[in-house]
Enzyme design. Structure first.
Site: not given
Ligand SMILES: *Cc1c(COP(=O)(O)O)cnc(C)c1O
Length: 394
Positions: A131-132, A135, A144, A148, A151, A153, A313, A350, A357
């Site tokens: 996206r950037y 990077r 995981c 969480c 999350c 994702r 998010d 974000d 971000k």
């Protein structure tokens, strides 16, 4: 002469803090200390379902119902080690809310999406988000050790049919894309949690990425040192140090900074692994200046530089965790100038649909009078600063 100093005890195994020891004795009496300190045992013994939760926690009717309703989406997963930090009776405790589902998870609020950052639309290779300009984000696993409830994702972790759905052939396609895309000089390895991958496999991946000439900087995003600190064996810390990897640690609350976590972070820092932190701002969990200050100080004491404080998010079913943006600004205002500059993270949102971000800062610039700007300090006092020829504040 340094002979009068006793040599530090050569500890081959991991410490078990007093709180974890009491918890282990009560709920996992059959596990030996060696098993408890073995990250693979911790991963295998994870609390995954209603029966596992009810053995330890007094669940509220709402929690019980939410765990029962869950189907296929974000699974429940809590390591025995991390479970000792969750309140066994109080369903309103912050850390408990971040790991035991509640009915609010099933409420979809306006502005919420399954893929709020539009990551799926920015994937030139499987699980690689570019996206950037310079990077890329490489999602190397969907697994995981703990899940969480907020999350970002949730859409890609723990789907029905097993959590390990990313194949090595997919890794190779992403590596090939990075190799033929010279503008990519920075790889962020994330997931899922990359530290749940074996030393061999992760070592293989790091070697492949290090062999690409234009990849200058590699970092890994992980919560494992906080939820499964036993994963940080001396061999593993050496592996990360050898490949010159930086770690971004996902940490939430000062209660997470146990003796076990201190040991894990010491091992990493001693091996020269630079450590940064990322914290999600969560309502009723860490959304006050005092808690955040304690967390940031605790991190600095363990050689971790607070890097990002993220607005939560807008993932589907996360409204109960989200604060107004004012809260994030208020927290940064309460830190900057009031404590060590190193302890102040960047507060960022974000942006939806792949905007990236965006850092938000309290406004300390009051305006301009001719060649002077007027700026306010952390105490609220106004200062005049000569800035001839400038235009800011006009
Ligand atoms: C967060 C993120 C990065 C890294 O951003 P930094 O500001 O350099 O930490 C890179 N790619 C994607 C897609 C990201 O979400």
């Amino acid at each position: 002469m340094h002979g009068s100093f006793p040599a530090p005890p050569k500890r081959s195994s991991f410490p078990i803090g007093p709180a974890a020891k009491a918890f282990k004795k009560r709920f996992f009496p059959e596990a030996s200390a060696a098993e408890w300190n073995d990250w693979r045992w911790q991963a295998r013994a994870r609390i995954r379902d209603l029966a596992g939760l009810e053995r330890i926690f007094t669940l509220s009717a709402d929690e019980r119902d939410a765990v029962g309703r869950r189907s296929g989406a974000l699974p429940v997963g809590i390591t025995p080690y991390y479970a000792h930090l969750l309140d066994r009776e109080d369903a309103t405790q912050g850390l408990r809310r971040t790991h035991i589902p509640t009915g609010e998870e099933f409420v979809k609020s306006p502005g919420e999406y399954d893929d709020p950052l539009g990551e799926d639309a920015h994937m030139p290779a499987p699980n690689l988000v570019h996206r950037y300009p310079d990077r890329a984000l490489f999602l190397v696993t969907g697994f995981c050790s703990t899940y969480c409830r907020y999350c970002t994702r949730a859409r890609m972790v723990g789907e029905v049919g097993g959590e390990w759905r990313f194949a090595v052939e997919d890794w190779q396609k992403a590596i090939d894309y990075i190799a033929r895309t010279p503008v990519i000089r920075d790889i962020l390895i994330s997931g899922g949690d990359p530290l749940t991958i074996s030393d061999d496999k992760l070592g293989w991946l790091l070697e492949k990425l290090r062999a690409i000439k234009h990849v200058e900087f590699i970092r890994i995003g992980t919560k494992v040192p906080l939820v499964l600190p036993q994963r940080i064996t001396r061999d593993f810390a050496r592996l990360l140090g050898k490949h010159r990897v930086w770690l971004s640690l996902h940490c939430t609350h000062p209660d997470e900074l146990t003796p076990e976590v201190t040991e894990a972070l010491d091992r990493l820092a001693d091996r020269g692994v630079p450590l940064g932190s990322q914290t999600v701002l969560l309502k009723g969990v860490n959304d006050d200046v005092e808690t955040m200050k304690r967390l940031m100080h605790g991190l600095l004491m363990r050689r971790v530089k607070p890097y990002y404080l993220f607005q939560c998010d807008p993932i589907t079913g996360s409204a109960h965790f989200r604060t107004p943006v004012d809260k994030g600004i208020e927290i940064i205002r309460g830190l900057r100038g009031h404590t060590t500059g190193y302890a102040v993270p960047h507060y960022a949102i974000d942006a939806p649909n792949g905007g990236g971000k965006i850092a938000l800062v309290p406004d300390y610039l009051e305006g301009r009078e001719g060649d002077d700007i007027l700026i306010r300090n952390f105490e609220g006092r106004l200062f005049r600063y000569a800035d001839p020829g400038g235009t800011v504040g006009r």
